[in-house]
Design a protein around this motif. Structure first.
Motif, PDB file in Angstrom:
ATOM      1  N   VAL A   1       0.842  -1.201   0.000  1.00  0.00           N
ATOM      2  CA  VAL A   1       0.000   0.000   0.000  1.00  0.00           C
ATOM      3  C   VAL A   1       0.876   1.249   0.000  1.00  0.00           C
ATOM      4  CG1 VAL A   1      -1.599   1.381   1.401  1.00  0.00           C
ATOM      5  CG2 VAL A   1      -2.070  -1.048   1.007  1.00  0.00           C
ATOM      6  N   LEU A   2       1.863   1.292   0.882  1.00  0.00           N
ATOM      7  CA  LEU A   2       2.713   2.481   0.987  1.00  0.00           C
ATOM      8  C   LEU A   2       3.569   2.704  -0.257  1.00  0.00           C
ATOM      9  CD1 LEU A   2       3.813   2.323   4.737  1.00  0.00           C
ATOM     10  CD2 LEU A   2       2.038   3.761   3.687  1.00  0.00           C
ATOM     11  N   SER A   3       3.868   1.648  -0.992  1.00  0.00           N
ATOM     12  CA  SER A   3       4.656   1.801  -2.218  1.00  0.00           C
ATOM     13  C   SER A   3       3.772   2.051  -3.440  1.00  0.00           C
ATOM     14  CB  SER A   3       5.521   0.563  -2.454  1.00  0.00           C
ATOM     15  OG  SER A   3       4.709  -0.549  -2.785  1.00  0.00           O
ATOM     16  N   GLY A   4       2.458   1.994  -3.250  1.00  0.00           N
ATOM     17  CA  GLY A   4       1.533   2.229  -4.356  1.00  0.00           C
ATOM     18  C   GLY A   4       1.256   1.006  -5.212  1.00  0.00           C
ATOM     19  N   LYS A   5       1.719  -0.152  -4.789  1.00  0.00           N
ATOM     20  CA  LYS A   5       1.519  -1.374  -5.561  1.00  0.00           C
ATOM     21  C   LYS A   5       0.165  -2.017  -5.286  1.00  0.00           C
ATOM     22  CE  LYS A   5       6.417  -2.439  -5.839  1.00  0.00           C
ATOM     23  NZ  LYS A   5       7.491  -3.329  -5.403  1.00  0.00           N
ATOM     24  N   ARG A   6      -0.468  -1.646  -4.178  1.00  0.00           N
ATOM     25  CA  ARG A   6      -1.761  -2.219  -3.800  1.00  0.00           C
ATOM     26  C   ARG A   6      -2.694  -1.063  -3.452  1.00  0.00           C
ATOM     27  NH1 ARG A   6      -3.909  -7.083  -1.136  1.00  0.00           N
ATOM     28  NH2 ARG A   6      -1.868  -8.054  -1.378  1.00  0.00           N
ATOM     29  N   ALA A   7      -3.909  -1.132  -3.965  1.00  0.00           N
ATOM     30  CA  ALA A   7      -4.919  -0.126  -3.639  1.00  0.00           C
ATOM     31  C   ALA A   7      -5.541  -0.445  -2.284  1.00  0.00           C
ATOM     32  CB  ALA A   7      -5.997  -0.109  -4.712  1.00  0.00           C
ATOM     33  N   LEU A   8      -6.026   0.585  -1.629  1.00  0.00           N
ATOM     34  CA  LEU A   8      -6.743   0.384  -0.368  1.00  0.00           C
ATOM     35  C   LEU A   8      -8.082  -0.284  -0.634  1.00  0.00           C
ATOM     36  CD1 LEU A   8      -6.225   3.844   1.364  1.00  0.00           C
ATOM     37  CD2 LEU A   8      -5.200   1.682   2.039  1.00  0.00           C
TER      38      LEU A   8
ATOM     39  N   GLN B   1     -10.587   8.341  -6.281  1.00  0.00           N
ATOM     40  CA  GLN B   1     -10.110   7.575  -7.429  1.00  0.00           C
ATOM     41  C   GLN B   1      -8.700   8.038  -7.766  1.00  0.00           C
ATOM     42  OE1 GLN B   1     -12.895   8.145 -10.587  1.00  0.00           O
ATOM     43  NE2 GLN B   1     -14.418   6.829  -9.663  1.00  0.00           N
ATOM     44  N   ALA B   2      -7.973   7.188  -8.422  1.00  0.00           N
ATOM     45  CA  ALA B   2      -6.620   7.539  -8.847  1.00  0.00           C
ATOM     46  C   ALA B   2      -6.683   8.727  -9.788  1.00  0.00           C
ATOM     47  CB  ALA B   2      -5.968   6.362  -9.535  1.00  0.00           C
ATOM     48  N   TYR B   3      -5.734   9.640  -9.650  1.00  0.00           N
ATOM     49  CA  TYR B   3      -5.680  10.825 -10.493  1.00  0.00           C
ATOM     50  C   TYR B   3      -5.015  10.482 -11.821  1.00  0.00           C
ATOM     51  CZ  TYR B   3      -4.598  15.475 -12.153  1.00  0.00           C
ATOM     52  OH  TYR B   3      -4.503  16.607 -12.911  1.00  0.00           O
ATOM     53  N   ASP B   4      -5.667  10.842 -12.917  1.00  0.00           N
ATOM     54  CA  ASP B   4      -5.115  10.622 -14.239  1.00  0.00           C
ATOM     55  C   ASP B   4      -4.837  11.990 -14.854  1.00  0.00           C
ATOM     56  OD1 ASP B   4      -4.502  10.052 -16.858  1.00  0.00           O
ATOM     57  OD2 ASP B   4      -6.237   8.765 -17.186  1.00  0.00           O
TER      58      ASP B   4
END
Length: 125
Positions: free
Chosen positions: A88-95, A117-120
């Motif tokens: 999660v902290l590395s951004g590899k897994r979503a909450l 949502q993730a920012y695009d």
């Protein structure tokens, strides 16, 4: 309110202490305005704010960890295993919803920040 630019590590430390002191200030008050400016300055300094000014979920978690003196292992009860915390902290897994709910309830991180949502940048959203 007398604002000072954050140029050094000492300035940054002082700003973080002031943010901590102002937490809970009401919006629209001089203290609330000072808090907003300091938080946005800190986010910009760290490169953690999205263009719309909302921190990413990971940035919000890391900020709260720093405030509370928490280590990644302290997030295990809210996120799951140490491996999940790391992902999660590395951004590899979503909450997940469960993780976001636990972080909100136990650490006070705003749910709207955790659930965004993730920012695009290509889409502007």
């Amino acid at each position: 309110m007398r604002m000072k630019a954050i140029r050094t590590e000492a300035d940054h430390g002082a700003a973080l202490e002031r943010i901590d002191a102002l937490m809970g200030a009401s919006a629209g008050t001089p203290a609330g305005d000072e808090l907003d400016v300091l938080v946005e300055s800190d986010r910009a300094l760290r490169g953690e704010a999205r263009p719309d000014g909302i921190p990413t979920p990971v940035a919000a978690i890391e900020f709260r960890m720093e405030q509370a003196g928490l280590a990644p292992r302290d997030l295990v009860p809210y996120i799951g295993s140490r491996a999940k915390v790391s992902e999660v902290l590395s951004g590899k897994r979503a909450l997940t919803m469960r993780m976001a709910r636990a972080l909100h309830e136990h650490l006070g991180i705003p749910a709207e920040v955790l659930l965004q949502q993730a920012y695009d940048p290509e889409m502007g959203q």
